[in-house]
Design an enzyme around this catalytic site. Sequence first.
Site, PDB file in Angstrom:
ATOM      1  N   THR A  27       0.840  -1.214  -0.100  1.00 48.56           N
ATOM      2  CA  THR A  27      -0.103  -0.007   0.203  1.00 48.56           C
ATOM      3  C   THR A  27       0.976   1.250  -0.017  1.00 48.56           C
ATOM      4  O   THR A  27       0.695   2.058  -0.801  1.00 48.56           O
ATOM      5  CB  THR A  27      -0.795  -0.066   1.322  1.00 48.56           C
ATOM      6  OG1 THR A  27      -1.346  -1.376   1.328  1.00 48.56           O
ATOM      7  CG2 THR A  27      -1.945   1.021   1.120  1.00 48.56           C
ATOM      8  N   ASP A  61       4.753  -8.306   5.131  1.00 45.74           N
ATOM      9  CA  ASP A  61       4.497  -8.769   3.852  1.00 45.74           C
ATOM     10  C   ASP A  61       5.221  -7.906   2.885  1.00 45.74           C
ATOM     11  O   ASP A  61       4.677  -6.706   2.609  1.00 45.74           O
ATOM     12  CB  ASP A  61       2.855  -8.725   3.296  1.00 45.74           C
ATOM     13  CG  ASP A  61       2.634  -9.117   1.996  1.00 45.74           C
ATOM     14  OD1 ASP A  61       2.574 -10.348   1.630  1.00 45.74           O
ATOM     15  OD2 ASP A  61       2.334  -8.345   1.158  1.00 45.74           O
ATOM     16  N   TYR A  66       7.602  -4.124  -4.761  1.00 49.35           N
ATOM     17  CA  TYR A  66       7.272  -2.953  -4.088  1.00 49.35           C
ATOM     18  C   TYR A  66       8.680  -2.273  -3.815  1.00 49.35           C
ATOM     19  O   TYR A  66       8.409  -0.932  -3.284  1.00 49.35           O
ATOM     20  CB  TYR A  66       6.882  -3.440  -2.589  1.00 49.35           C
ATOM     21  CG  TYR A  66       5.439  -4.500  -2.665  1.00 49.35           C
ATOM     22  CD1 TYR A  66       4.457  -4.272  -3.711  1.00 49.35           C
ATOM     23  CD2 TYR A  66       5.000  -5.135  -1.403  1.00 49.35           C
ATOM     24  CE1 TYR A  66       3.510  -4.987  -3.711  1.00 49.35           C
ATOM     25  CE2 TYR A  66       4.053  -5.791  -1.579  1.00 49.35           C
ATOM     26  CZ  TYR A  66       3.090  -5.737  -2.384  1.00 49.35           C
ATOM     27  OH  TYR A  66       1.951  -6.674  -2.503  1.00 49.35           O
ATOM     28  N   HIS A 126       3.906 -13.798  -7.155  1.00 44.82           N
ATOM     29  CA  HIS A 126       3.093 -12.751  -7.074  1.00 44.82           C
ATOM     30  C   HIS A 126       1.671 -13.144  -7.765  1.00 44.82           C
ATOM     31  O   HIS A 126       0.836 -12.497  -7.327  1.00 44.82           O
ATOM     32  CB  HIS A 126       3.848 -11.595  -7.377  1.00 44.82           C
ATOM     33  CG  HIS A 126       3.039 -10.437  -6.499  1.00 44.82           C
ATOM     34  ND1 HIS A 126       3.952  -9.121  -6.057  1.00 44.82           N
ATOM     35  CD2 HIS A 126       1.977  -9.801  -6.522  1.00 44.82           C
ATOM     36  CE1 HIS A 126       3.161  -8.238  -5.646  1.00 44.82           C
ATOM     37  NE2 HIS A 126       1.868  -8.758  -5.860  1.00 44.82           N
ATOM     38  N   THR A 269      -3.189  -2.973   6.523  1.00 43.93           N
ATOM     39  CA  THR A 269      -1.792  -1.838   6.502  1.00 43.93           C
ATOM     40  C   THR A 269      -2.518  -0.778   6.950  1.00 43.93           C
ATOM     41  O   THR A 269      -3.687  -0.302   6.936  1.00 43.93           O
ATOM     42  CB  THR A 269      -1.566  -1.367   5.066  1.00 43.93           C
ATOM     43  OG1 THR A 269      -1.275  -2.380   4.338  1.00 43.93           O
ATOM     44  CG2 THR A 269      -0.322  -0.435   5.251  1.00 43.93           C
ATOM     45  N   SER A 270      -1.905  -0.020   8.002  1.00 42.65           N
ATOM     46  CA  SER A 270      -2.367   1.199   8.535  1.00 42.65           C
ATOM     47  C   SER A 270      -1.009   2.045   9.049  1.00 42.65           C
ATOM     48  O   SER A 270      -0.136   1.373   9.515  1.00 42.65           O
ATOM     49  CB  SER A 270      -3.193   1.308   9.690  1.00 42.65           C
ATOM     50  OG  SER A 270      -3.698   2.695   9.945  1.00 42.65           O
TER      51      SER A 270
END
Length: 318
Positions: A27, A61, A66, A126, A269-270
């Site tokens: 994210t 993760d 990414y 992936h 996610t945060s």
Amino acid sequence: MTKSVNLIQNFTTKSGKPITFGTGTGTKWQNLKKSRDVPALTEELVEALLLALKLGYNHIDGAEIYTTHEEIAEAVKRSGIAREDLFISSKYNPGFGEIKSSNATEAIDKALKELNTEYLDLYLIHAPFFTPEGSNGETVESAWQRLIDAKKAGKVRNIGVSNFRVEDLERTFKVAGSKEFYPKVNQIEFHPYLQNQSKNIVQFAAENEILTEAYGPLSPLFRIKKDDVVIEDHPLVSYLPELSKKYGKTPAQILLRYTYQKGILPVTTSSQEERIKQSLEVYNFELEQADIDEIDRLGNLFHFRGFFIPLYEKPESK
Ligand SMILES: NC(=O)C1=CN([C@@H]2O[C@H](COP(=O)(O)OP(=O)(O)OC[C@H]3O[C@@H](n4cnc5c(N)ncnc54)[C@H](OP(=O)(O)O)[C@@H]3O)[C@@H](O)[C@H]2O)C=CC1
Ligand SMILES: O=C1Nc2ccccc2C1=O
């Protein structure tokens, strides 16, 4: 609890600790790195990961695409947590976007170096979408054989896949020969509005003792859009707050618990401390089966897919 919850419990850190939900780095990659040209360390991501580790996450993760391995390594270093108490996961890019490695063996070796570690706890392919142009001649079969070899060599503790359909999993089974080398994980988009990323995938995985991991588990709370326009009114809009009141938990906690009770491991996610804390406080309550059934029912009234849309929205994949 269901048979598949036990699958979650099969996964531990090398030191034997149960794994938490995954904290994602994709994210951030989408929001931060992708918009920049510089592949330098993204401090904001290091800080977010460090916060998640301090608050109790032990499962991270990552993925080749990414380009977040360095940030993961830095957060682990700053956390002071022993490597064997963590569960670090990454993924081989089969050829979407910029190719980073010519094959999965090279990708794993690169990941180990960037992560400054001797082993990965979990390594995934992936997606099954290999193309002759993008994948350097690699296929699901050749990549799966490379993951098996990496496991045999001790570079990776567990091997798995992501975004795989039933027919893709069957291709890995043929290469594996025995169950020992079947994928142990399939990480897919999962939430009430997408209860099967592809036909029958969740049940098929459970039947073959493959743990389903859910990405995008909180999508109904913020991601519901059509043609880039946010949709305000969808079937769970008022039901989640209702359950939130009933259980004294936030709507996000209800969704994470819903996922977990299905035997599916959320990857979430945060960057906000309170939300990270809350996302770990979902083990001390249980949703009644009738409420799970109602989430399923309402979820099935509406369809939303946030990732890999053109590749799945073919009639035969639904
Ligand atoms: N294998 C694959 O193909 C894919 C894998 N992934 C992996 O899964 C991870 C998680 O995916 P993601 O879709 O982000 O997961 P989520 O569904 O958990 O969504 C995370 C987003 O939700 C927001 N959020 C967190 N808590 C709340 C809350 N309480 N209320 C409202 N919004 C909230 C966060 O914003 P904020 O920071 O403001 O809290 C964040 O932007 C990725 O980082 C990646 O690692 C993702 C997509 C594809
Ligand atoms: O986190 C992710 N975000 C994505 C967007 C498009 C394709 C893959 C991914 C991820 O894995």
